[in-house]
Design a protein around this motif. Sequence first.
Motif, mmCIF file in Angstrom:
data_model
loop_
_atom_site.group_PDB
_atom_site.id
_atom_site.type_symbol
_atom_site.label_atom_id
_atom_site.label_comp_id
_atom_site.label_asym_id
_atom_site.label_seq_id
_atom_site.Cartn_x
_atom_site.Cartn_y
_atom_site.Cartn_z
ATOM 1 N N SER A 158 0.821 -1.216 0.000
ATOM 2 C CA SER A 158 0.000 0.000 0.000
ATOM 3 C C SER A 158 0.853 1.263 0.000
ATOM 4 C CB SER A 158 -0.922 -0.010 1.220
ATOM 5 O OG SER A 158 -0.132 -0.137 2.389
ATOM 6 N N SER A 159 2.155 1.096 0.298
ATOM 7 C CA SER A 159 2.997 2.301 0.388
ATOM 8 C C SER A 159 3.769 2.567 -0.909
ATOM 9 C CB SER A 159 3.982 2.150 1.548
ATOM 10 O OG SER A 159 4.792 1.012 1.315
ATOM 11 N N GLN B 299 1.122 3.130 -6.482
ATOM 12 C CA GLN B 299 -0.241 2.825 -6.020
ATOM 13 C C GLN B 299 -0.782 1.516 -6.607
ATOM 14 O OE1 GLN B 299 -2.495 6.290 -7.133
ATOM 15 N NE2 GLN B 299 -0.935 7.627 -6.319
ATOM 16 N N TYR C 100 -2.677 -1.993 -7.066
ATOM 17 C CA TYR C 100 -3.939 -2.539 -6.568
ATOM 18 C C TYR C 100 -4.185 -3.891 -7.233
ATOM 19 C CZ TYR C 100 -6.092 -1.073 -10.977
ATOM 20 O OH TYR C 100 -6.402 -0.917 -12.313
#
Lengths: 440, 322
Positions: free
Chosen positions: B129-130, B134, B136
Amino acid sequence: MIRAVTARLLLGFASGLLLLGACERPPEVEPGPQYEAFTTRPVLAEWEAETVDQALPSLDQDRVEEVRDLLDAIGAGGRLAHAATGQLQDMDARERTAALLGVVEDLRVELDHKRAAYAWLRDTGSPGLLPRLTLRLKYEKDLWSAVCLADTLLRHGNGSGLDAIAAVLEREPSDAAEEAARSYAATVIPQLPATEGWEPGADFAADWEHLTKVRALWAAERRLAPDEEQPAAFEPEVHAEIVQMCKRLRSQPLRPVDDARFVLIRQRGAVVPILEQLSFDEDRYVREHALQTLSWMGVPIRPWCEARAYDYVAALRSKLGVAGLRPRTCEALGAGRFAAATEDLHYWLQHGSRETAAAAADALLRCAGQDYLPSLQQLISDAEAFARFPAEAQYSLYTLWFALEPELEAEYPPELFDALPEGERERRSRWAAERVPTEP
Amino acid sequence: MKAAPAILALAATGVGAWVLVKLVTPPVQVEVRGPMTSQDCAACHSAVFAEWEESHHAFAYHNPEVRKLSNDFRNEECLACHAPRPVLDFEPGERVLARSADRGTGVDCLSCHQGPQGGMASANRTPSSSAPCQPYHETRMSSVQHCASCHNQHGTVDQWRAAPAHLKGESCLDCHMTETFREGGRRGRHHGFPAAHNREALLRAVRVEGGFDDQGPWFSVENYGAGHNFPTDERSRAADVQVRWQDADGNWGDWQHVHRFRDPYRDEVDLVNTQLPSGETWRENLPMPDGATLGEARLLYRTQPYLPDDESEELGRVELKP
């Protein structure tokens, strides 16, 4: 206590508003261009419903084969041929045209039948044949047939086949079939619109020169004579078939899309507003390919727009407000070669994604006028910022610079030159050559 | 404590100012999303990037064969799959469109991973998540539909759908993005995409056999491992069976053409599709000429139909001895 705090909060909020209202707007805040709202609609579906009665009938394969059998009988001669000729003549003109197109589009059709079908189309075809017959230019390999279809297109006011005529005339015939095609091609030239001082058929050199002039005029303006009017729209039957051709832009397989683009860019300028309207269609592939087709059409757009007082830039500009359509809109705007698009394109060159920036740079190469030179010089002089543009954009901007400052030696940075294949460089050279001359 | 209302008032002043800025300033339209180019991915994903750099995806735009067949991309329609926009911008399996920028990187990181909202799509179920890109999770990444946008233009995905269950596997990834362990033991999928230009991949697809039966010498080609036709996708791909014979003096004759596996172009009307479907075997007896004592048959793979024999890939050779 709570009231006092609330009062102070409100006071603070209000004074903040007042304080900022009194200040000038920060200089770095540069508002982007504003565009009217863009909404899609079922353009193509609506047109299809409106024009379906005017379009050529869609025939099943059996009907096409019946017509092929009639052509076979005609070729055999005798009484049977006479009857078959009568039967074909008695057919409804649009149905006959559709069936004959079905014959010439069949890749497995025998050569004699195909040639006969082309000849019947030439002599009896209804105007709706225009789009589908234009597509035959892409696929027809038989020279005589190519000349015949070019002849037919010309009779219907379309000069897209003139290049095929010229190619056949330039070719040294190697057999009787090629000689026959060449002889036929020579007979097409006298049909071209006459100009003063040209005596059709009197002298081949003069005929050739005339053909060359007409080809150039068609390529640049989609007209066959300098005094010919630019029609505002296609006649209904042709329009209906153009709509049918546009339906191919929805296709998932690429070939039908490429076929449609091939045909549409070879039509008269009246296709421009059709393509512009299609960029509102609900289907994203139709929107994209319509704009792309304008970009590929290029040069003939401007003369038609000028003749019809059609504001091309205004018509397309609203699509710049839609991020997904922006790159193709930039390209289409550039293709019109109207300097009025420069301001928007310059904005998107600087504020767009890499995709948009590349498209905007390509478009500027095609349409920016001489007064863009200071902005361009500024862009190129900021080496760090300029290097952030994609290679395609950098190359286009350099090419534009060399076009606007012809006294400069056209020397590209070597790594930039090598980054683009010959085809890409050649395309940009062509765009530079097609620029509308502007005064310094 | 007494300072609290003043601080609140000051904060409220700030909020008020911010609201006013938002109200009076027209929105500045700027399009920026995710990494600028695929080169940016190399900073964190150097091993994956290195695999991709060696792949034919990376080569898709500069490949001389493609350049030749597309008339150096004067046929602009070829650009859609050789320099595509991010596939995830399109509906699953729908055709992708060409991009205008950075075409030189061909089918690059952004082509497959860039999401429509700017993040980077990953098949990883627990992406970091860092990470600045980004990432996903996107189920489509490992689906056949993801590849179909380009690779079904010539029917490969449709062929896969029709393939026997035991050969088609889960998806394209089983053969073309095999599992790999990178530095530090990190598990992932290999980004080299072995296929038509990879001998091992070709040998995992087909095998040849030959011998003598009661009708004389025979030769067979079996598509035992590809979950699609052989050869597939590109219509210029071809695989040829050839045979040659040795006379009584031990002299070998020239290689003779026996059969071609290929899907012809639309205008090659005299040809039919002879691709070998998944799981099927082509077998033919090869008449032995008089005086011949020995024969050899072989399968040559050509990335384009006119490639000379000595530049083609020999995928197998069998001695034909009575």
